[in-house]
Write a protein that holds these residues in place. Structure first.
Motif: not given
Length: 318
Positions: A90-98
């Motif tokens: 979730v953390l990596q996906t959140t940063l990548q989405t931003e």
């Protein structure tokens, strides 16, 4: 002569027929071979297994409602997208989405990262230590704004990180009539303002001028509200809103903690007997002190009994 030849050829014909029948049966029982050199019968099962293990295709996150076309020059659409899916991290996906939102000319409105605790257990392993087992799930809620022409591309880029899709809702609302309604309301308010300004004379009384000023202020406020609503709708048309809810599979975390469940210490039998004797002695002391505290009552009762006895003796002597 022909009979002799036929009799001699008959075994050869029978053997040839048997060989042809065996060859036909082998051909029918042999599996078909695909173009890649693998049995064709196994291809569908392999395809199903591959589909089951593969992540959702990016096309699942796309829609014609998210694609800008020639119709956008004639009508105004407010495009929104609401997605929920599972990811590996979730953390990596959140940063990548931003980062994806910024790369496509958009920006982030909300980014909430948290942990949902499913269960928490504490098991004692010794008098002062315990093991805390926590079942939890990482979640993140993200709200993005991207240019409407980049909505479909952004959704496809985000969809590549998904592991399992829960739902995908994309809508394109036609707001052309709303914009027209706001423009007409703005024109009416401006026309009303002009009428008020032309009717107010410098030599009018204070009350009439004050009422005209109040009407002018109300008209300007209504015009400003109409203009702001128009700008709000135009902003929603230019920048589409994407709401994402992402989560990952449930994880288990174990750690050593202090054992706070301390059991009371049991005393020995001798100690319990000594405490019982002390309690009995204290009870006797309390009873004795209670009786002593009641000496005045006993004195009054005794005097009353003696008085009654004396009266009865006098009555008998008479």
């Amino acid at each position: 002569m022909f009979k002799k030849i036929a009799i001699r050829l008959l075994p050869c014909v029978i053997i040839a027929g048997i060989l042809l029948a065996n060859c036909q049966r082998q051909r029918e029982s042999q599996p078909l071979v695909s173009a890649e050199g693998q049995p064709a019968s196994a291809a569908p099962n392999d395809l199903i297994s591959a589909k089951a293990d593969a992540a959702p295709a990016p096309e699942m996150y796309s829609s014609s409602a998210a694609v800008a076309g020639k119709i956008d020059s004639l009508r105004k659409f407010v495009r929104t997208a609401n997605l929920q899916f599972r990811v590996k991290n979730v953390l990596q996906t959140t940063l990548q989405t931003e980062r994806i939102a910024q790369q496509h000319g958009g920006f982030v409105i909300t980014s909430n990262l948290g942990t949902d605790i499913e269960q928490r257990l504490v098991d004692a392993v010794s008098r002062d230590s315990a093991v805390e087992t926590t079942r939890f799930k990482m979640t993140s809620r993200i709200v993005l704004r991207v240019p409407y022409r980049q909505l479909d591309t952004t959704l496809r880029s985000i969809g590549r990180m998904a592991e399992f899709l829960d739902h995908r809702n994309i809508s394109a609302e036609d707001v052309g009539l709303q914009l027209l309604e706001q423009e007409l309301a703005l024109l009416r308010q401006r026309s009303y303002q002009t009428q008020i300004e032309t009717t107010v004379q410098p030599n009018e009384k204070y009350d009439a001028a004050g009422r005209a000023a109040d009407r002018l202020l109300q008209s300007r406020s209504a015009a400003d509200a109409s203009r702001l609503e128009t700008l709000k709708i135009e902003d929603q048309v230019l920048f589409s809103t994407i709401t994402l809810y992402i989560y990952q599979s449930i994880e288990v975390h174990q750690t050593m903690v202090a054992n706070t469940d301390i059991k009371p210490v049991r005393r020995s039998l001798g100690g319990q007997l000594a405490e019982a004797f002390n309690n009995g002695r204290r009870l006797l002391e309390i009873l004795f002190l209670g009786i002593v505290n009641l000496w005045s009552i006993f004195l009054v009762v005794g005097l009353g009994w003696l008085a009654i006895r004396g009266v009865r003796k006098q009555q008998k002597n008479k």
